[in-house]
Write a protein that holds these residues in place. Structure first.
Motif, PDB file in Angstrom:
ATOM      1  N   SER A 223       8.563  29.766  -7.436  1.00 33.99           N
ATOM      2  CA  SER A 223       7.305  29.050  -7.204  1.00 33.99           C
ATOM      3  C   SER A 223       7.241  27.793  -8.053  1.00 33.99           C
ATOM      4  CB  SER A 223       6.125  29.962  -7.544  1.00 33.99           C
ATOM      5  OG  SER A 223       6.197  30.372  -8.888  1.00 33.99           O
ATOM      6  N   GLY A 224       6.476  26.821  -7.569  1.00 36.77           N
ATOM      7  CA  GLY A 224       6.318  25.567  -8.288  1.00 36.77           C
ATOM      8  C   GLY A 224       7.595  24.766  -8.331  1.00 36.77           C
ATOM      9  N   VAL A 225       8.292  24.669  -7.163  1.00 32.52           N
ATOM     10  CA  VAL A 225       9.607  24.052  -7.145  1.00 32.52           C
ATOM     11  C   VAL A 225       9.570  22.603  -7.638  1.00 32.52           C
ATOM     12  CG1 VAL A 225       9.615  23.118  -4.800  1.00 32.52           C
ATOM     13  CG2 VAL A 225      11.724  24.001  -5.781  1.00 32.52           C
ATOM     14  N   ALA A 226       8.486  21.899  -7.406  1.00 32.36           N
ATOM     15  CA  ALA A 226       8.416  20.487  -7.814  1.00 32.36           C
ATOM     16  C   ALA A 226       8.407  20.332  -9.328  1.00 32.36           C
ATOM     17  CB  ALA A 226       7.180  19.827  -7.208  1.00 32.36           C
ATOM     18  N   ASN A 227       8.025  21.406 -10.037  1.00 34.09           N
ATOM     19  CA  ASN A 227       7.949  21.324 -11.494  1.00 34.09           C
ATOM     20  C   ASN A 227       9.058  22.116 -12.182  1.00 34.09           C
ATOM     21  OD1 ASN A 227       5.500  19.778 -11.544  1.00 34.09           O
ATOM     22  ND2 ASN A 227       4.425  21.639 -10.914  1.00 34.09           N
ATOM     23  N   MET A 228      10.112  22.464 -11.432  1.00 35.62           N
ATOM     24  CA  MET A 228      11.083  23.399 -12.000  1.00 35.62           C
ATOM     25  C   MET A 228      11.857  22.810 -13.175  1.00 35.62           C
ATOM     26  SD  MET A 228      14.215  23.489  -9.283  1.00 35.62           S
ATOM     27  CE  MET A 228      13.324  24.640  -8.257  1.00 35.62           C
ATOM     28  N   PHE A 229      12.001  21.493 -13.256  1.00 35.59           N
ATOM     29  CA  PHE A 229      12.772  20.908 -14.355  1.00 35.59           C
ATOM     30  C   PHE A 229      11.871  20.289 -15.419  1.00 35.59           C
ATOM     31  CE2 PHE A 229      15.798  21.120 -10.876  1.00 35.59           C
ATOM     32  CZ  PHE A 229      16.870  21.706 -11.513  1.00 35.59           C
TER      33      PHE A 229
ATOM     34  N   ARG B 227      15.210  23.321 -18.206  1.00 36.00           N
ATOM     35  CA  ARG B 227      15.122  22.367 -19.322  1.00 36.00           C
ATOM     36  C   ARG B 227      16.490  22.169 -19.969  1.00 36.00           C
ATOM     37  NH1 ARG B 227      10.002  24.760 -20.286  1.00 36.00           N
ATOM     38  NH2 ARG B 227      10.919  26.273 -21.741  1.00 36.00           N
ATOM     39  N   ALA B 228      17.231  23.265 -20.109  1.00 35.71           N
ATOM     40  CA  ALA B 228      18.558  23.193 -20.724  1.00 35.71           C
ATOM     41  C   ALA B 228      19.522  22.381 -19.849  1.00 35.71           C
ATOM     42  CB  ALA B 228      19.106  24.600 -20.946  1.00 35.71           C
ATOM     43  N   ILE B 229      19.391  22.497 -18.535  1.00 33.16           N
ATOM     44  CA  ILE B 229      20.242  21.724 -17.621  1.00 33.16           C
ATOM     45  C   ILE B 229      20.014  20.230 -17.829  1.00 33.16           C
ATOM     46  CG2 ILE B 229      20.625  21.126 -15.190  1.00 33.16           C
ATOM     47  CD1 ILE B 229      20.047  24.077 -14.509  1.00 33.16           C
ATOM     48  N   VAL B 230      18.748  19.841 -17.884  1.00 29.49           N
ATOM     49  CA  VAL B 230      18.418  18.426 -18.075  1.00 29.49           C
ATOM     50  C   VAL B 230      18.938  17.947 -19.426  1.00 29.49           C
ATOM     51  CG1 VAL B 230      16.541  16.750 -18.265  1.00 29.49           C
ATOM     52  CG2 VAL B 230      16.418  18.565 -16.549  1.00 29.49           C
ATOM     53  N   ASP B 231      18.769  18.771 -20.467  1.00 27.46           N
ATOM     54  CA  ASP B 231      19.261  18.397 -21.799  1.00 27.46           C
ATOM     55  C   ASP B 231      20.773  18.174 -21.781  1.00 27.46           C
ATOM     56  OD1 ASP B 231      16.724  18.595 -22.853  1.00 27.46           O
ATOM     57  OD2 ASP B 231      16.997  20.627 -23.648  1.00 27.46           O
ATOM     58  N   GLU B 232      21.510  19.069 -21.151  1.00 21.87           N
ATOM     59  CA  GLU B 232      22.968  18.982 -21.141  1.00 21.87           C
ATOM     60  C   GLU B 232      23.442  17.760 -20.362  1.00 21.87           C
ATOM     61  OE1 GLU B 232      26.931  20.063 -21.988  1.00 21.87           O
ATOM     62  OE2 GLU B 232      25.002  20.656 -22.855  1.00 21.87           O
ATOM     63  N   ILE B 233      22.821  17.496 -19.220  1.00 17.89           N
ATOM     64  CA  ILE B 233      23.219  16.321 -18.433  1.00 17.89           C
ATOM     65  C   ILE B 233      22.937  15.043 -19.214  1.00 17.89           C
ATOM     66  CG2 ILE B 233      22.764  15.009 -16.316  1.00 17.89           C
ATOM     67  CD1 ILE B 233      22.047  17.714 -14.986  1.00 17.89           C
TER      68      ILE B 233
ATOM     69  N   HIS C 137      22.850  14.716 -22.424  1.00 18.45           N
ATOM     70  CA  HIS C 137      23.830  14.618 -23.505  1.00 18.45           C
ATOM     71  C   HIS C 137      25.175  14.107 -22.993  1.00 18.45           C
ATOM     72  CE1 HIS C 137      26.557  15.611 -26.750  1.00 18.45           C
ATOM     73  NE2 HIS C 137      27.214  16.428 -25.945  1.00 18.45           N
ATOM     74  N   LEU C 138      25.679  14.682 -21.899  1.00 15.01           N
ATOM     75  CA  LEU C 138      26.973  14.264 -21.358  1.00 15.01           C
ATOM     76  C   LEU C 138      26.929  12.807 -20.909  1.00 15.01           C
ATOM     77  CD1 LEU C 138      27.860  17.457 -19.265  1.00 15.01           C
ATOM     78  CD2 LEU C 138      29.015  16.681 -21.341  1.00 15.01           C
ATOM     79  N   ASN C 139      25.812  12.431 -20.308  1.00 11.37           N
ATOM     80  CA  ASN C 139      25.678  11.055 -19.821  1.00 11.37           C
ATOM     81  C   ASN C 139      25.664  10.055 -20.972  1.00 11.37           C
ATOM     82  OD1 ASN C 139      23.255   8.841 -18.874  1.00 11.37           O
ATOM     83  ND2 ASN C 139      25.035   9.098 -17.547  1.00 11.37           N
TER      84      ASN C 139
ATOM     85  N   LEU D 241      15.490  13.832 -14.586  1.00 11.59           N
ATOM     86  CA  LEU D 241      16.467  12.991 -15.277  1.00 11.59           C
ATOM     87  C   LEU D 241      16.010  11.536 -15.314  1.00 11.59           C
ATOM     88  CD1 LEU D 241      19.738  14.543 -13.796  1.00 11.59           C
ATOM     89  CD2 LEU D 241      19.030  14.604 -16.202  1.00 11.59           C
ATOM     90  N   GLY D 242      15.382  11.102 -14.216  1.00 12.89           N
ATOM     91  CA  GLY D 242      14.873   9.735 -14.169  1.00 12.89           C
ATOM     92  C   GLY D 242      13.845   9.474 -15.249  1.00 12.89           C
ATOM     93  N   GLU D 243      13.002  10.475 -15.539  1.00 10.81           N
ATOM     94  CA  GLU D 243      11.994  10.328 -16.582  1.00 10.81           C
ATOM     95  C   GLU D 243      12.629  10.147 -17.964  1.00 10.81           C
ATOM     96  OE1 GLU D 243       9.317  13.579 -16.370  1.00 10.81           O
ATOM     97  OE2 GLU D 243       8.476  12.990 -14.423  1.00 10.81           O
ATOM     98  N   ARG D 244      13.874  10.592 -18.099  1.00  9.35           N
ATOM     99  CA  ARG D 244      14.579  10.432 -19.382  1.00  9.35           C
ATOM    100  C   ARG D 244      15.498   9.206 -19.361  1.00  9.35           C
ATOM    101  NH1 ARG D 244      16.129  16.284 -21.971  1.00  9.35           N
ATOM    102  NH2 ARG D 244      14.299  17.467 -21.269  1.00  9.35           N
TER     103      ARG D 244
END
Length: 763
Positions: A756-762, A414-420, A422-424, A447-450
């Motif tokens: 586990s649950g790789v599709a939901n990791m982000f 979640r933090a990775i998505v937040d940081e990207i 923000h930078l974008n 990221l696409g969902e955001r």
């Protein structure tokens, strides 16, 4: 360093003396460059050739000045002083460390030209097909300026194209293509069928990756043996099994085994009494285990992808499709059955060689990389190579932020998505390095969902690599890539044409984000090196969770208490130290694996050398006919009416067939021995000593069996003016071959591969 301080000090002093000497030569070459500027092209060529003899370069300042002038005229690139220094160290046989963007491509071409001018054929070894083709074409004008030839070998090259390319003075090629062509050449029965020509120098790009990280990866050549047995019912039986109840996976995620409950469930589904009965243990049980391995350990979009109805392996170290490669021993069929695809025909191993053994066949090995210092000990121990660090032409302005550590993978993601995001929002371009295909696609979806537009570079679309990487430094770009190490394309700020360079510089340059630590610091530094190119500003940042593979594997014998904040972030410096400890442990494990595997492989490599000498003798002399006729003079007398060349070739075909077959069987046997050799420790025997004892005994028997069977065949097979009719007698060589790679490294999975649950990791 302890008692070995004197050694490392001596090594450092030697390197420093060499560097000072190289800098002095470069300074003198700069003075000569003014004179060379007024020379005609023919005068430049004459001056450079006059500075070179068959023994080497006798006037290094003039040589460098001439190469620099040629580069300026043919490529429009005038080398920096540090590039000239790097060329000199390569010509001395060192591995040079140069940061990303400092011009290694030109350095490699200049050094290769220097070697070639002394009469040595050079293999300039790249890590992928794209770089081989690109660099050969890009650097062609420089090499050809001196009357030398240059060519590229890629996966798409035809046999005739390969034959011509390998006879050039400078050959650009991926290491795997060179290895596989070598293996194919070891299957020929006439010298005219040879594809490769001998080379004197291996100049290796991304040297630490090829010589260390992948050094023990066996390149395997297999041949067809007919269709695989039906696996549908077995695949169905295995698909019903439940992890933890019916089968268990070891802590490293490398092996899986049935429980008693699982075995009984499979037996009921297959309608058999016991998997362990004599009639099933050698066939059914093997196929069940293969299906279980495919089901539990090999994951779609991590280890392989499915494209156009075919299973394609993913090269884990580079995040690319491993074209024309497949798994051995029925595992390919098991994966195909798991995916509901048609099952391809099976095969047997014909030959194999590790990259390390392949590289040791070159009289001279040197190389380039951005991260050699951390591999100094391995390069010295396994290859006798020294490392020279080349200074940057421009001081770095990159900022490397401390790791952001989180308690769980979910909080980290979640933090990775937040940081990207923000930078974008600021317009700063972002490059994200992930560890596998599934992770890159999951991140792109999140990221696409955001509303963040993402360019994804992974094994599914690596043909678009150059375009995607070239634009990764443009305003507002977000690029998500699997394994940036070895991508080989510079990222220019402001896009490929640098039109928006000033704007991106003002935003802080390229931001590089790593979604997890790699198993070695060198891989992390390769990713970091994508930012801050040639004095550009830049930012690098790694995210880590205490659930990451590197932390779990490296911290198996230790623990840390973490007090995360509300967002899951752990700010305690003790945890930062713990993560570094875990990574050092995994690096140590890799080094130990390398050392142990090297000991096992070395004897086979020695046996291969003996086999190669034997093959060469049979191919290039009448030895086959002389041996068979002396062992069976009556049969030889029956063939007196045939021309000498027909008799020699017939004998050669017979002896090579049995020699190659016995070698194939030897490899399979020693592979089985190695799988079970650890059991020797139970009997208080040293596994490596026992392995060597068995290998020596079996190799001696191999040579004897090959000759004995050749004599039998010589006496039985029809031999006429068309030669020996081996196929008619059932002695048939494979009509098709393919290649694949096998990893000896149980820690090759890294990052989030098995969360586990790789599709939901982000999410």
């Amino acid at each position: 360093m302890g008692k070995f301080d004197w050694f490392w000090k001596a090594m450092g002093a030697t390197a420093e003396r060499n560097d000072k000497k190289s800098k002095g030569i470069v300074d003198r070459s700069q003075e000569l460059a003014k004179d060379f500027a007024s020379y005609s092209d023919s005068d430049v060529v004459a001056a450079v050739r006059g500075a070179v003899t068959g023994a080497g370069i006798v006037d290094k300042p003039a040589f460098l000045a001439g190469l620099s002038a040629a580069s300026t005229r043919t490529l429009g690139l005038t080398p920096f002083n540090v590039q000239g220094q790097a060329v000199l160290r390569l010509l001395e046989g060192d591995v040079i460390q140069m940061d990303t963007g400092e011009g290694k491509t030109l350095v490699g071409a200049m050094a290769a030209t220097g070697f070639a001018l002394t009469g040595k054929r050079v293999h300039l070894i790249t890590v992928n097909n794209y770089l081989a083709a690109r660099d050969a074409e890009w650097m062609r004008p420089l090499v050809e300026f001196f009357g030398l030839s240059v060519a590229a070998v890629t996966e798409a090259s035809t046999r005739d194209e390969r034959v011509a390319a390998y006879r050039s003075d400078v050959v650009y090629a991926p290491v795997t293509e060179i290895g596989f062509d070598h293996l194919r050449d070891n299957q020929i029965t006439r010298r005219s069928q040879t594809v490769q020509a001998p080379a004197d120098v291996a100049l290796v790009d991304e040297a630490d990756s090829v010589l260390i990280d992948e050094a023990l990866v066996p390149l395997v050549l297999a041949g067809n043996v007919g269709a695989q047995q039906a696996t549908g019912q077995i695949t169905e039986a295995v698909s019903r099994l439940v992890t933890g109840t019916d089968y268990v996976i070891d802590a490293e995620g490398r092996n899986v085994s049935l429980t008693d409950d699982g075995a009984r469930k499979v037996e009921r589904t297959l309608g058999i009494e016991s998997l362990y009965d004599a009639e099933h243990v050698g066939d059914t049980l093997v196929r069940v285990n293969l299906a279980l391995h495919a089901q539990a350990l090999l994951h779609r979009d991590v280890h392989y992808i499915v494209d156009e109805g075919k299973v394609s392996l993913v090269d884990a170290s580079r995040g690319r499709v491993a074209e024309l490669q497949r798994w051995p021993d029925g595992l390919q069929a098991a994966v195909e059955a798991k995916e509901g695809l048609s099952v391809s025909e099976g095969g047997r191993i014909l030959d194999s060689i590790t990259l390390q053994a392949l590289m040791r066949r070159y009289p001279t090995v040197c190389g380039m990389t951005g991260t050699a210092v951390e591999a100094t000990e391995q390069l010295r121990t396994f290859y006798g190579l020294h490392v020279s660090v080349i200074d940057r032409a421009t001081e770095t302005k990159r900022f490397d932020e401390a790791d952001r550590i989180y308690a769980t993978a979910a909080e980290k993601n979640r933090a990775i998505v937040d940081e990207i995001e923000h930078l974008n929002s600021t317009g700063q371009p972002v490059l994200v390095g992930t560890h596998d295909v599934a992770e890159s696609e999951a991140l792109a979806d999140a990221l696409g969902e955001r509303g963040v537009t993402v360019n994804v570079l992974n094994a599914k679309n690596d043909a678009e690599e150059a375009r995607i990487i070239a634009e990764a430094g443009d305003v507002g770009r977000v690029t998500v890539s699997t394994q940036m190490a070895g991508r080989g394309t510079d990222i220019r700020l402001g896009g490929a044409d640098e039109a928006a360079r000033d704007e991106v510089v003002g935003l802080g340059g390229l931001a590089v984000i790593g979604t997890a630590r790699h198993r070695t610091s060198r891989l992390d530094n390769q990713l970091r090196g994508r930012a801050g190119r040639q004095g550009d500003p830049g930012l690098t940042l790694f995210f880590v969770s205490l659930e990451d593979d590197v932390v779990v594997a490296g911290g198996a014998d230790s623990a840390v208490t973490a007090r995360p904040g509300q967002d899951g972030r752990v700010a305690d410096s003790r945890v930062q130290s713990y993560v570094e400890h875990c990574r050092r442990v995994t690096e140590g494990q890799l080094l130990e694996i390398h050392a142990q595997t090297w000991k096992y492989n070395k004897l086979l490599a020695d046996h291969r050398d003996i086999l190669d000498e034997r093959r060469a003798t049979l191919l290039d002399t009448p030895a086959a006919w002389e041996e068979l006729s002396s062992r069976s003079p009556e049969r030889a007398k029956q063939l007196d009416h045939l021309p000498e060349d027909v008799k020699v070739q017939a004998a050669r075909d017979i002896m090579l067939y049995h020699l190659d077959t016995e070698w194939s069987e030897h490899l399979a046997l020693m592979d089985d021995v190695r799988e079970s050799i650890h059991l020797r420790a139970i009997a208080r025997e040293t596994p490596i000593d026992e392995y060597h004892r068995i290998a020596v005994r079996e190799f001696k028997d191999l040579a004897n069996r090959a000759v004995d069977k050749a004599v039998e065949t010589f006496n039985e097979v029809t031999i006429d003016s068309a030669g020996a009719h081996l196929e008619a007698a059932g002695w048939k060589r494979p009509s098709a071959t393919w290649t694949y790679m096998v990893s000896d490294n149980p820690l090759s999975g890294s990052g989030n591969s098995f969360i586990s649950g790789v599709a939901n990791m982000f999410r």
